[in-house]
Scaffold this active site. Sequence first.
Site, PDB file in Angstrom:
ATOM      1  N   CYS A   1      24.958  88.440  78.647  1.00  0.00           N
ATOM      2  CA  CYS A   1      25.058  89.745  79.319  1.00  0.00           C
ATOM      3  C   CYS A   1      24.495  90.878  78.464  1.00  0.00           C
ATOM      4  CB  CYS A   1      26.510  90.049  79.677  1.00  0.00           C
ATOM      5  SG  CYS A   1      27.262  88.762  80.670  1.00  0.00           S
TER       6      CYS A   1
ATOM      7  N   HIS B   1      28.451  97.519  79.808  1.00  0.00           N
ATOM      8  CA  HIS B   1      28.308  96.302  80.609  1.00  0.00           C
ATOM      9  C   HIS B   1      29.476  96.257  81.595  1.00  0.00           C
ATOM     10  CE1 HIS B   1      27.953  92.302  81.971  1.00  0.00           C
ATOM     11  NE2 HIS B   1      28.874  91.790  81.189  1.00  0.00           N
TER      12      HIS B   1
ATOM     13  N   ASN C   1      30.273  91.728  88.031  1.00  0.00           N
ATOM     14  CA  ASN C   1      29.559  91.527  86.766  1.00  0.00           C
ATOM     15  C   ASN C   1      28.233  90.827  87.062  1.00  0.00           C
ATOM     16  OD1 ASN C   1      28.591  90.584  84.328  1.00  0.00           O
ATOM     17  ND2 ASN C   1      30.562  89.795  83.607  1.00  0.00           N
TER      18      ASN C   1
HETATM   19  O1  UT7 Z   1      30.150  89.287  80.931  1.00  0.00           O
HETATM   20  C1  UT7 Z   1      31.136  88.765  80.122  1.00  0.00           C
HETATM   21  C2  UT7 Z   1      31.938  87.784  80.884  1.00  0.00           C
HETATM   22  N1  UT7 Z   1      33.338  87.832  80.990  1.00  0.00           N
HETATM   23  C3  UT7 Z   1      34.218  88.816  80.834  1.00  0.00           C
HETATM   24  O2  UT7 Z   1      33.974  89.914  80.478  1.00  0.00           O
HETATM   25  C4  UT7 Z   1      35.627  88.461  81.140  1.00  0.00           C
HETATM   26  C5  UT7 Z   1      36.645  89.016  80.185  1.00  0.00           C
HETATM   27  N2  UT7 Z   1      37.974  88.665  80.616  1.00  0.00           N
HETATM   28  C6  UT7 Z   1      38.558  89.228  81.710  1.00  0.00           C
HETATM   29  O3  UT7 Z   1      37.981  90.076  82.347  1.00  0.00           O
HETATM   30  C7  UT7 Z   1      39.961  88.786  82.078  1.00  0.00           C
HETATM   31  O4  UT7 Z   1      40.476  87.978  81.059  1.00  0.00           O
HETATM   32  C8  UT7 Z   1      40.011  88.028  83.438  1.00  0.00           C
HETATM   33  C9  UT7 Z   1      39.737  88.990  84.580  1.00  0.00           C
HETATM   34  C10 UT7 Z   1      39.030  86.883  83.452  1.00  0.00           C
HETATM   35  C11 UT7 Z   1      41.410  87.439  83.630  1.00  0.00           C
HETATM   36  O5  UT7 Z   1      42.380  88.491  83.564  1.00  0.00           O
HETATM   37  P1  UT7 Z   1      43.709  88.298  82.732  1.00  0.00           P
HETATM   38  O6  UT7 Z   1      44.517  89.518  82.915  1.00  0.00           O
HETATM   39  O7  UT7 Z   1      43.295  87.942  81.326  1.00  0.00           O
HETATM   40  O8  UT7 Z   1      44.404  87.103  83.470  1.00  0.00           O
HETATM   41  P2  UT7 Z   1      44.845  85.689  82.888  1.00  0.00           P
HETATM   42  O9  UT7 Z   1      43.646  84.849  82.595  1.00  0.00           O
HETATM   43  O10 UT7 Z   1      45.833  85.926  81.796  1.00  0.00           O
HETATM   44  O11 UT7 Z   1      45.613  85.086  84.111  1.00  0.00           O
HETATM   45  C12 UT7 Z   1      46.863  85.600  84.550  1.00  0.00           C
HETATM   46  C13 UT7 Z   1      47.305  84.803  85.737  1.00  0.00           C
HETATM   47  C14 UT7 Z   1      47.273  83.293  85.497  1.00  0.00           C
HETATM   48  O12 UT7 Z   1      48.360  82.741  86.153  1.00  0.00           O
HETATM   49  P3  UT7 Z   1      49.690  82.285  85.345  1.00  0.00           P
HETATM   50  O13 UT7 Z   1      49.212  81.278  84.355  1.00  0.00           O
HETATM   51  O14 UT7 Z   1      50.191  83.541  84.687  1.00  0.00           O
HETATM   52  O15 UT7 Z   1      50.591  81.757  86.393  1.00  0.00           O
HETATM   53  C15 UT7 Z   1      45.999  82.858  86.172  1.00  0.00           C
HETATM   54  O16 UT7 Z   1      46.047  81.521  86.598  1.00  0.00           O
HETATM   55  O17 UT7 Z   1      46.460  85.043  86.839  1.00  0.00           O
HETATM   56  C16 UT7 Z   1      45.960  83.811  87.359  1.00  0.00           C
HETATM   57  N3  UT7 Z   1      44.636  84.007  87.880  1.00  0.00           N
HETATM   58  C17 UT7 Z   1      44.413  84.420  89.145  1.00  0.00           C
HETATM   59  N4  UT7 Z   1      45.256  84.725  90.146  1.00  0.00           N
HETATM   60  C18 UT7 Z   1      44.705  85.136  91.315  1.00  0.00           C
HETATM   61  C19 UT7 Z   1      43.444  83.848  87.255  1.00  0.00           C
HETATM   62  N5  UT7 Z   1      42.448  84.156  88.091  1.00  0.00           N
HETATM   63  C20 UT7 Z   1      43.012  84.514  89.278  1.00  0.00           C
HETATM   64  C21 UT7 Z   1      42.509  84.941  90.514  1.00  0.00           C
HETATM   65  N6  UT7 Z   1      43.389  85.240  91.504  1.00  0.00           N
HETATM   66  N7  UT7 Z   1      41.178  85.071  90.731  1.00  0.00           N
END
Ligand code: UT7
Length: 327
Positions: free
Chosen positions: A112, A252, A282
């Site tokens: 990215c 970004h 993104n």
């Molecule tokens: O260009 C560079 C590429 N990437 C990035 O910049 C991504 C950087 N990271 C992020 O933006 C965030 O970490 C995410 C948006 C990917 C995830 O957000 P988060 O607040 O870190 O969520 P998490 O991974 O801690 O997940 C929290 C919960 C989990 O459930 P449990 O284990 O707490 O029961 C996930 O399974 O949310 C769940 N979850 C979802 N729920 C509904 C993960 N994805 C989803 C979803 N819908 N799409």
Amino acid sequence: MVYSKIIGTGAYVPARIVKNDELSKIVETNDEWITSRTGIKERRISSGEKTYQMAAKAAKEAIENAGIEKEEIDMIVVATITPDFFMPSTANLVQAELGLKDIPSFDIVAGCTGFVYGLQIADQFIKSKQSKTILVIGVEVLSKVTNWFDRNTCVLFGDGAGAVILKSSNQEGIICTYTGSQGDLQELLTLPAVPLKNPFLHIPNNNGRPSNISMNGKEIFQFATRIMIKSISQVLNKSNLSISDIDYIIPHQANIRIIDYVARKLKIEREKSIINLDRFGNTSSASIPLALNEAHKEKTFCPGDRIIMVAFGGGLTWGAALLNWTI
Ligand code: UT7
């Protein structure tokens, strides 16, 4: 002294809009989760547009916006992780679409951060007087490498293209650039290429990972906040400026929480961050030039405004560019 400056911008996004509710029919997710955790409401998804076609459309708009003849372009740099071919490069295909001959054209891969790397390369070619007018494009069709069964990633990405024309000038446009990478963090964000396969292999090949993006979201989130602050500080230090001298940040467009965290830490007023991830998600290498083009077309910038573009991505890579707006 020869400098480089942006003299025109362009963009292209597919017409097809996919809203969060539509994704909840594919994976277990919902609009509330996606909006509150990322800021994304919808994204554009290719209905058949190829990477090079989107890039060429953005390029044509940038050429028109710059008010130059396309023949003035003497180099094409394309940043992408989703080319149509390994060979020819996307830049070669764009060159053909534009009907340009003989000039160097090549792709770069820096996740990215690709557009910032591309801008840095183009700036150096101009400052060393080897080129005068360079087309720099960031383009992605991420929908073809998205794992549509993985709710952790499929809600984040979108397709799009953005382009700028960078021209040599005695007026200072790009003030400084900074890039970095850390290959030992590669596993945090990957998109595998083709697996090894040939008739002389004596052992079963277990390296054949699917060509989808996979990501450790939490680790990338933490890395992103740290490295964006570092990248902004680097270009400020290099140019003896402080954050109060900056009029706009074009980050970004990965996650509104990352952008807000960085802004809070550096005491950047909210209205100084250019944000369009709510409508495009993104788009990797395309995200900064897409946001730049939109803000330029909305007449957000005035001549003399100081702008920082800042990115992070797979590799892991990162970088920033500090420039005077001159249009
Ligand atoms: O260009 C560079 C590429 N990437 C990035 O910049 C991504 C950087 N990271 C992020 O933006 C965030 O970490 C995410 C948006 C990917 C995830 O957000 P988060 O607040 O870190 O969520 P998490 O991974 O801690 O997940 C929290 C919960 C989990 O459930 P449990 O284990 O707490 O029961 C996930 O399974 O949310 C769940 N979850 C979802 N729920 C509904 C993960 N994805 C989803 C979803 N819908 N799409």
